[in-house]
Motif scaffolding. Structure first.
Motif, PDB file in Angstrom:
ATOM      1  N   LEU A 100       0.839  -1.186   0.000  1.00  0.00           N
ATOM      2  CA  LEU A 100       0.000   0.000   0.000  1.00  0.00           C
ATOM      3  C   LEU A 100       0.882   1.246   0.000  1.00  0.00           C
ATOM      4  O   LEU A 100       1.763   1.386   0.846  1.00  0.00           O
ATOM      5  CB  LEU A 100      -0.923   0.011   1.218  1.00  0.00           C
TER       6      LEU A 100
ATOM      7  N   GLY B  35      -6.446   6.521  -4.998  1.00  0.00           N
ATOM      8  CA  GLY B  35      -6.443   5.691  -3.805  1.00  0.00           C
ATOM      9  C   GLY B  35      -7.826   5.476  -3.230  1.00  0.00           C
ATOM     10  O   GLY B  35      -8.838   5.941  -3.759  1.00  0.00           O
ATOM     11  N   ALA B  36      -7.859   4.748  -2.135  1.00  0.00           N
ATOM     12  CA  ALA B  36      -9.092   4.494  -1.389  1.00  0.00           C
ATOM     13  C   ALA B  36      -8.711   4.257   0.057  1.00  0.00           C
ATOM     14  O   ALA B  36      -7.588   3.841   0.362  1.00  0.00           O
ATOM     15  CB  ALA B  36      -9.843   3.288  -1.959  1.00  0.00           C
ATOM     16  N   SER B  37      -9.631   4.537   0.961  1.00  0.00           N
ATOM     17  CA  SER B  37      -9.380   4.322   2.371  1.00  0.00           C
ATOM     18  C   SER B  37      -9.205   2.828   2.616  1.00  0.00           C
ATOM     19  O   SER B  37     -10.112   2.034   2.362  1.00  0.00           O
ATOM     20  CB  SER B  37     -10.539   4.865   3.209  1.00  0.00           C
ATOM     21  N   SER B  38      -8.028   2.424   3.085  1.00  0.00           N
ATOM     22  CA  SER B  38      -7.696   1.009   3.179  1.00  0.00           C
ATOM     23  C   SER B  38      -7.320   0.638   4.600  1.00  0.00           C
ATOM     24  O   SER B  38      -7.520   1.401   5.541  1.00  0.00           O
ATOM     25  CB  SER B  38      -6.555   0.683   2.205  1.00  0.00           C
ATOM     26  N   ARG B  39      -6.748  -0.562   4.749  1.00  0.00           N
ATOM     27  CA  ARG B  39      -6.535  -1.096   6.090  1.00  0.00           C
ATOM     28  C   ARG B  39      -5.465  -0.349   6.887  1.00  0.00           C
ATOM     29  O   ARG B  39      -5.317  -0.593   8.086  1.00  0.00           O
ATOM     30  CB  ARG B  39      -6.180  -2.581   6.020  1.00  0.00           C
ATOM     31  N   ASN B  40      -4.689   0.502   6.234  1.00  0.00           N
ATOM     32  CA  ASN B  40      -3.723   1.303   6.983  1.00  0.00           C
ATOM     33  C   ASN B  40      -4.316   2.635   7.427  1.00  0.00           C
ATOM     34  O   ASN B  40      -3.596   3.536   7.836  1.00  0.00           O
ATOM     35  CB  ASN B  40      -2.455   1.532   6.165  1.00  0.00           C
TER      36      ASN B  40
ATOM     37  N   SER C  52      -4.842   5.026   0.143  1.00  0.00           N
ATOM     38  CA  SER C  52      -3.673   4.341  -0.393  1.00  0.00           C
ATOM     39  C   SER C  52      -3.998   3.678  -1.712  1.00  0.00           C
ATOM     40  O   SER C  52      -5.160   3.469  -2.064  1.00  0.00           O
ATOM     41  CB  SER C  52      -3.159   3.283   0.599  1.00  0.00           C
TER      42      SER C  52
ATOM     43  N   ASN D  70      -2.910   0.197  -4.097  1.00  0.00           N
ATOM     44  CA  ASN D  70      -2.327  -1.140  -4.057  1.00  0.00           C
ATOM     45  C   ASN D  70      -1.429  -1.304  -5.276  1.00  0.00           C
ATOM     46  O   ASN D  70      -1.869  -1.184  -6.407  1.00  0.00           O
ATOM     47  CB  ASN D  70      -3.443  -2.194  -4.058  1.00  0.00           C
TER      48      ASN D  70
ATOM     49  N   GLY E 178      -6.556   1.156  -2.865  1.00  0.00           N
ATOM     50  CA  GLY E 178      -6.042   0.353  -1.765  1.00  0.00           C
ATOM     51  C   GLY E 178      -7.017  -0.664  -1.219  1.00  0.00           C
ATOM     52  O   GLY E 178      -6.612  -1.583  -0.500  1.00  0.00           O
ATOM     53  N   THR E 179      -8.293  -0.544  -1.533  1.00  0.00           N
ATOM     54  CA  THR E 179      -9.269  -1.522  -1.074  1.00  0.00           C
ATOM     55  C   THR E 179      -9.289  -2.774  -1.951  1.00  0.00           C
ATOM     56  O   THR E 179      -9.992  -3.739  -1.631  1.00  0.00           O
ATOM     57  CB  THR E 179     -10.675  -0.904  -1.075  1.00  0.00           C
ATOM     58  N   THR E 180      -8.538  -2.770  -3.046  1.00  0.00           N
ATOM     59  CA  THR E 180      -8.517  -3.917  -3.950  1.00  0.00           C
ATOM     60  C   THR E 180      -7.736  -5.055  -3.324  1.00  0.00           C
ATOM     61  O   THR E 180      -6.568  -4.893  -2.940  1.00  0.00           O
ATOM     62  CB  THR E 180      -7.870  -3.547  -5.304  1.00  0.00           C
TER      63      THR E 180
END
Length: 253
Positions: free
Chosen positions: A109, A118-123, A127, A129, A150-152
């Motif tokens: 990420l 990007g997209a709001s992701s687990r970090n 972010s 991917n 980043g959610t992919t």
């Protein structure tokens, strides 16, 4: 290259002089000097390439880089936009000894500020991917895919990356997120049943080898541009490709 430039190259880019010279050669061969017509650049090509490398390594703002090189921030912006794509890693090609090679893939990420990329992701940040393939023996980056939100999930990112077409006849390892993709993944525990004899040992060996791609990605993120990509647009792809090239150069003997 002047002595001051040598010091800057080694201190701020992480590359030895000979390695930086290789980077400079690539940019020159790709037309980094342009047509040499019209208004000339205020800096020679070596200093412009150095500026881009320092920018990627330190992630200083353009207003900070300008005084360091004695130019305006707008000039810094133009230099980065012009030369950044020329530092990109060449497209991956099928090796002659493909059947004997082992590659490893993993996603990472990269924090970005452009919400279209990007997209709001687990970090907990916006972010992207990015899928990275590394040669297990040399630890060189083979290829890096275009960034996805980043959610992919890694499985979907791998399928959409197009990298599979470049891995024909090459054994590729991935972690448990790459199920049903044709990659070599660790054994999974079945519901209510432990792993069979030998499967735990296989998983331990798999983790040991696959850790190499995580080490490479960690080294790539020494280039702080991959910790906070401020600019918008699709320049992130060029950044990742350029950082991959500089990582490979840094491993050169």
């Amino acid at each position: 290259m002047l002595r001051a430039e040598r010091v800057w190259a080694e201190t701020f880019t992480g590359l030895r002089v000979t390695q930086f010279s290789g980077l400079l050669k690539v940019v020159r061969e790709r037309g980094g000097n342009g047509t040499l017509r019209g208004r000339p650049w205020s800096l020679p090509l070596a200093e412009r390439v150095l500026m881009v490398a320092v920018y990627y390594r330190t992630n200083l703002t353009m207003r900070q880089l300008g005084p360091l090189f004695g130019v305006s921030s707008s000039t810094v912006c133009r230099v980065i936009q012009r030369l950044g794509p020329l530092l990109a890693l060449e497209p991956v090609s099928r090796p002659a000894d493909a059947a004997d090679r082992l590659w490893i893939v993993d996603g990472t990420l990269v924090p970005v500020r452009d919400r279209r990329v990007g997209a709001s992701s687990r970090n907990y940040r916006f972010s992207a991917n990015v899928q990275v393939i590394v040669d297990a023996d040399t630890r060189l980056v083979v290829a890096a895919a275009r960034p996805l939100p980043g959610t992919t999930a890694d499985e979907h990112a791998w399928r959409r990356s197009g990298l599979a077409a470049h891995c024909a006849d090459v054994t590729v390892l991935g972690d448990g997120a790459y199920l049903n993709t044709g990659l070599i993944v660790p054994h999974r525990k079945r519901s209510g049943r432990p792993l069979l004899n030998g499967e735990e040992e296989d998983n331990a060996e798999h983790r040991k080898v696959r850790a190499r791609v995580e080490h490479v990605i960690g080294r790539m993120k020494n280039y702080k541009i991959l910790r906070d990509r401020r600019q918008r647009g699709d320049g992130l792809h060029h950044v990742v490709q350029a950082v991959a090239r500089m990582h490979n150069l840094a491993l050169a003997v």
